[in-house]
Design an enzyme around this catalytic site. Structure first.
Site, short mmCIF file in Angstrom:
data_model
loop_
_atom_site.label_atom_id
_atom_site.label_comp_id
_atom_site.label_asym_id
_atom_site.label_seq_id
_atom_site.Cartn_x
_atom_site.Cartn_y
_atom_site.Cartn_z
N LYS A 42 0.84 -1.21 0.00
CA LYS A 42 0.00 0.00 0.00
C LYS A 42 0.87 1.25 0.00
O LYS A 42 2.09 1.16 0.24
CB LYS A 42 -0.94 -0.02 1.20
CG LYS A 42 -0.25 -0.08 2.56
CD LYS A 42 -1.29 -0.22 3.66
CE LYS A 42 -0.64 -0.27 5.03
NZ LYS A 42 -1.57 0.09 6.09
N ARG A 139 -9.95 0.08 15.13
CA ARG A 139 -9.93 0.84 13.87
C ARG A 139 -11.13 0.42 13.02
O ARG A 139 -12.15 1.07 13.02
CB ARG A 139 -8.59 0.59 13.17
CG ARG A 139 -8.24 1.57 12.11
CD ARG A 139 -6.78 1.54 11.71
NE ARG A 139 -6.30 0.26 11.20
CZ ARG A 139 -5.06 0.07 10.73
NH1 ARG A 139 -4.20 1.07 10.70
NH2 ARG A 139 -4.68 -1.10 10.29
N HIS A 169 -5.76 -7.23 13.14
CA HIS A 169 -4.49 -6.49 13.13
C HIS A 169 -4.10 -6.14 14.56
O HIS A 169 -4.95 -5.72 15.35
CB HIS A 169 -4.66 -5.22 12.29
CG HIS A 169 -3.36 -4.53 11.96
ND1 HIS A 169 -2.29 -5.18 11.39
CD2 HIS A 169 -2.95 -3.25 12.13
CE1 HIS A 169 -1.30 -4.32 11.21
NE2 HIS A 169 -1.67 -3.14 11.65
N CYS A 314 14.90 25.08 2.38
CA CYS A 314 13.95 25.78 1.51
C CYS A 314 13.01 24.76 0.85
O CYS A 314 13.14 23.56 1.08
CB CYS A 314 14.67 26.56 0.43
SG CYS A 314 16.02 27.59 1.04
N MET A 315 12.13 25.25 -0.01
CA MET A 315 11.18 24.35 -0.66
C MET A 315 11.88 23.33 -1.58
O MET A 315 11.50 22.16 -1.61
CB MET A 315 10.16 25.16 -1.47
CG MET A 315 9.03 24.34 -2.03
SD MET A 315 7.90 25.28 -3.06
CE MET A 315 7.06 26.30 -1.90
N1 PMH Z 1 -1.87 -5.45 7.87
C1 PMH Z 1 -2.55 -4.31 8.07
C2 PMH Z 1 -4.03 -4.36 8.20
C3 PMH Z 1 -1.86 -3.09 8.14
O1 PMH Z 1 -2.55 -1.98 8.34
C4 PMH Z 1 -0.44 -3.09 8.01
C5 PMH Z 1 0.38 -1.87 8.15
C6 PMH Z 1 0.22 -4.32 7.80
C7 PMH Z 1 -0.54 -5.48 7.75
C8 PMH Z 1 1.71 -4.44 7.68
O2 PMH Z 1 2.34 -4.08 8.88
P1 PMH Z 1 3.92 -3.98 8.97
O3 PMH Z 1 4.32 -2.92 7.99
O4 PMH Z 1 4.16 -3.55 10.37
O5 PMH Z 1 4.46 -5.31 8.63
N2 PMH Z 1 -0.33 -0.71 8.42
C9 PMH Z 1 0.21 0.43 8.90
C10 PMH Z 1 -0.58 1.52 9.25
O6 PMH Z 1 -1.88 1.54 9.10
N3 PMH Z 1 0.15 2.47 9.77
O7 PMH Z 1 1.41 2.04 9.76
C11 PMH Z 1 1.46 0.78 9.25
#
Ligand code: PMH
Length: 386
Positions: A42, A139, A169, A314-315
């Site tokens: 992602k 969440r 998670h 700076c930018m």
């Molecule tokens: N599964 C879910 C649902 C996640 O949101 C994430 C990471 C992972 C697996 C992978 O976790 P890892 O990178 O620690 O292995 N999500 C996020 C988050 O929402 N903010 O930081 C990491």
């Protein structure tokens, strides 16, 4: 490999795909054969590049990809990825046909969503679904056993829907203290026991849980940060079962070099003043690239030496203090290794009082990503000339 766009600026991020592959292979070798490694790509592969990371991960043994949004999954499909993809976040029920037609697996967690999705789903479209359980992350996810049961019943009656997986998670898998983690595991078990038929794919572990082997692997793990070669948290660094290989480097080049006389100043606010004769170099990276103003004072590497960023960032540019005159065009490493010295993503995260996850994500799209395999740049059109 995808053709990269030509670029003309002297700042780039270098992504070593062999490191990604290695980080996946190492983890995969610790898993029983039938446990799937789901590569979490992602947010443009945590800022590294979604398609390139996806391909490297699959080469390393990943068999499923995971993204946050339907858009990210569709982008991967457009780029030619045919492997299974799970959308981890919420998708509106009205988009179920788009997901189904593109063979994208959706996460869901509301009974009402199932009813609406069933009303929307075309007769000839099938969809794979994973149910998210909220066992303490707070969440998204189903929290109650009766809801699990009614959702299972609703889906069982619908041939177009396959409840392929169930997952949760962890909020604290990267912490030395495992009390809350264990509560989440226990809650997961309770909620899974509410199913009449156990779904095919149960998965709970993120990188931290998988590397520490503190939860059952079940049918898969969701491997994110460690795939990029970064430790889930500094607190568990000592517990890692193999050495992670950081894939991300950030480099730029001197575009201007000058000598300042004592009393002469640098950058906005004229806050930096030369105490003696000083060599100052200018590099073309700034806060619009994600190199935030708070990184003033942070060191960078040049010719294997650590030198500080001086004056305000700076930018699009910032200035560094050179130990002596160096030629325009000399490479400056902001993150990564240079002649045996290293500035890690963890060091930058520390300076910014944040976590390593945030650093590659925050390096903006304006910074071109170049890809390295077998020590060579994959696309020579943008040769980076070491
Ligand atoms: N599964 C879910 C649902 C996640 O949101 C994430 C990471 C992972 C697996 C992978 O976790 P890892 O990178 O620690 O292995 N999500 C996020 C988050 O929402 N903010 O930081 C990491």
């Amino acid at each position: 490999m995808e053709e990269q766009n030509q670029f003309y600026r002297d700042t780039w991020a270098e992504i070593d795909l062999d490191c990604v592959k290695e980080n996946v292979q190492q983890m995969k070798s610790l898993l029983p054969q039938d446990v799937a490694l789901m590569a979490v790509v992602k947010a443009n592969g945590y800022g590294h590049g979604d398609i390139q990371i996806a391909k490297a991960a699959i080469e390393g043994g990943a068999s499923y990809l995971a993204v946050a949004f339907l858009d990210e999954a569709l982008a991967l499909r457009k780029k030619g990825i045919n492997d299974p993809i799970l959308v981890l976040g919420a998708t509106r029920a009205e988009y179920i046909n788009i997901a189904g037609k593109n063979n994208i697996t959706l996460t869901f967690f509301q009974e009402e969503w199932v009813r609406e999705a069933q009303a929307q789903l075309a007769e000839d479209v099938t969809i794979k679904l994973h149910l998210k359980l909220d066992t303490g992350m707070g969440r998204i996810g189903v929290r109650e056993c009766p809801t699990v049961q009614s959702i299972e019943a609703l889906i069982m009656d619908d041939k177009r829907m396959e409840l392929e997986g169930v997952f949760t998670h962890f909020a604290t898998a990267d912490s030395p203290e495992l009390h809350y983690f264990k509560l989440q595991l226990q809650r997961f078990e309770e909620l899974v026991n509410a199913f009449q038929t156990r779904p095919k794919m149960l998965h709970v572990s993120n990188s931290a849980a998988a590397l520490r082997n503190i939860a059952p692997y079940l049918n898969g793990i969701r491997y994110g940060i460690a795939m990029y070669g970064l430790t889930p948290s500094p607190a568990i660094k000592e517990e890692l079962p193999f050495q992670l290989m950081p894939a991300f480097s950030l480099r730029t080049k001197l575009i201007h070099v000058k000598k300042l006389l004592p009393g002469e100043k640098v950058s906005y606010g004229a806050t930096y003043e030369a105490k003696e004769e000083e060599w100052i170099g200018t590099v073309p990276i700034g806060y619009a690239d994600g190199w935030l103003r708070k990184l003033q004072g942070q060191e960078v590497l040049i010719e294997g030496m650590r030198v500080p960023i001086v004056g305000r960032i700076c930018m699009d540019q910032c200035m560094i203090k050179l130990p002596f005159e160096l030629p325009v065009g000399t490479i400056v490493t902001l993150i990564g290794v240079n002649q045996g010295e290293m500035i890690s993503i963890d060091e930058i995260a520390d300076k910014l009082e944040t976590i390593n996850y945030e650093i590659p994500c925050m390096i903006s799209n304006r910074v071109p990503r170049v890809y390295i395999q077998a020590g060579k740049q994959v696309d020579m059109k943008n040769a980076i000339l070491h």
